[in-house]
Design a protein around this motif. Sequence first.
Motif: not given
Length: 513
Positions: A372-383, A452-454
């Motif tokens: 659920s948290v990973e679906a947020l755009r702010s988190v998804n952008t990194i992961t 890796q995402g950062l």
Amino acid sequence: MTIGLLLALSFVVSLLALAFLIWAIATRQITLDGGAAATMFQPGEEGHPDLDGTHLYDTTGIDRISARPVAVLLGGAIVWLIVGSLFGLGASLKLHWPDWLTHYAPLTFGRMRTLHLNLVAYGWLSQAGVAAMMWILPRIFHTPLRSPRLPLIGAALWNVAVAAGAAAIASGWTDGEEWLEIPWQIDGLLALAGVFFVVPLVKTARARTVHHIYVTGWYFLAAMVWFPVLFVVANLPGIHYGTEEATTNWWFAHNVLGLWLTPLGVGTAYYLIPKIIGKPIFSYSVSLLGFWGLALFYSQVGIHHLIGGPIPTWLVTLSVVHSVMMFIPVIAVAINQHVTVARNLWALRESLPLRFIVFGAVSYTLASFQGSVEALRSVNTITHFTQYTVGHAHLGAYAFVTLVMFGAAYHILPRLTGRDFAHPGLIRAHFWLVAAGFAIYFVSLSVGGILQGLAMLDATRPFSDSVILTKPYLEARSVGGALMTLGHLLFAINVIGIALPRRADAVTPVAAE
């Protein structure tokens, strides 16, 4: 056209779910009466823990009918688990040994990784889940499995289809979509095999001798409706192209986790936790809330995998909202299963299968919250596009569903064969190998994936930095994967050991009623 078709289909499915909900209320299937939770017990089972070495064998005659189909399905599932694990380990090693096994096309990374995914998803998890349904549904409906020969035909067709699908992938013939790589011509055989699984289970449900459908029955019956619809629609050839094809792909790929594997895992845990402890679950009414929450909120979750892609923004936003709403059913499941176990921690010392099941139940909570948290755009952008997503997928499909299925197999097999496991120490070794292996695997990919995402988002760094920095984390992934594969080999040895007759079996089966 495809997006409209998917929304229309989701609307129809929601209407069907609403119709079932109305039917359930009208027939008093949804009840606040905690006594309904006891319907899962056979006469004399409630209040008596079902622990290792203390259980009775088939006191009702129901298990004897289910035994052969369950044994065949579990046998096939374990074969594909071993083969799929070896391909998974090989694919993992190739991420940091890129020049290893490069002379043969079937052993290149792309094909080995695809073989791993399809063999464990359709060969292992699906067959083990169907075996659990074949064992559990007759017990909670208090009636023997109907048409028990049909699942044998279904198992034969299913395993032929999985083998044919693996051969096609190894030769380079695939549909080119994740979770849907098996060519659609072979998928038709899988769909046909599914009919031979569903018919006897539906007939058993119709012949039940109890009025109330225990919550496990809701999960299993719903899965038998959801998965065929998903599988057939996603495999229809010649109607999905371009971004529409990607939308359909992730509509299927995430729903096969949430509306097929999750009901199998949660439903199995909802039966086996109270069965082993000998007491009903903590709050039965909350368990029904959890099921209907999954039914109403999950179907649009998968589109968050296309954040940033060339599809309508509102469609992605709808998916993000549904993903966050999944907190409700997950919390309902967590309250029930974890509180029931927390009040009976003694059972973890006494039951080896329960350790696997509880590990899986806790992993379900963690995987769902993380998703659920990973679906947020702010988190998804990194992961997204990183190893973090791979770790999350294994938290759900492996640490949750696979661990529950390990526990289910260890619970069922002594009752199915009339014998206890000869070497319980090997079961403990299996548990600690997969627990430690997964911990190494998950932590390394989560940390490495974020770094890796950062690195990929940092415009001042070359892209190669994001690749090079992951190497130690990928090596740790292979170490974890090797431990898990070793655990799977011990699992197979345990199963072979109990399946083969021994000269002096210590247990005398109780005669069936």
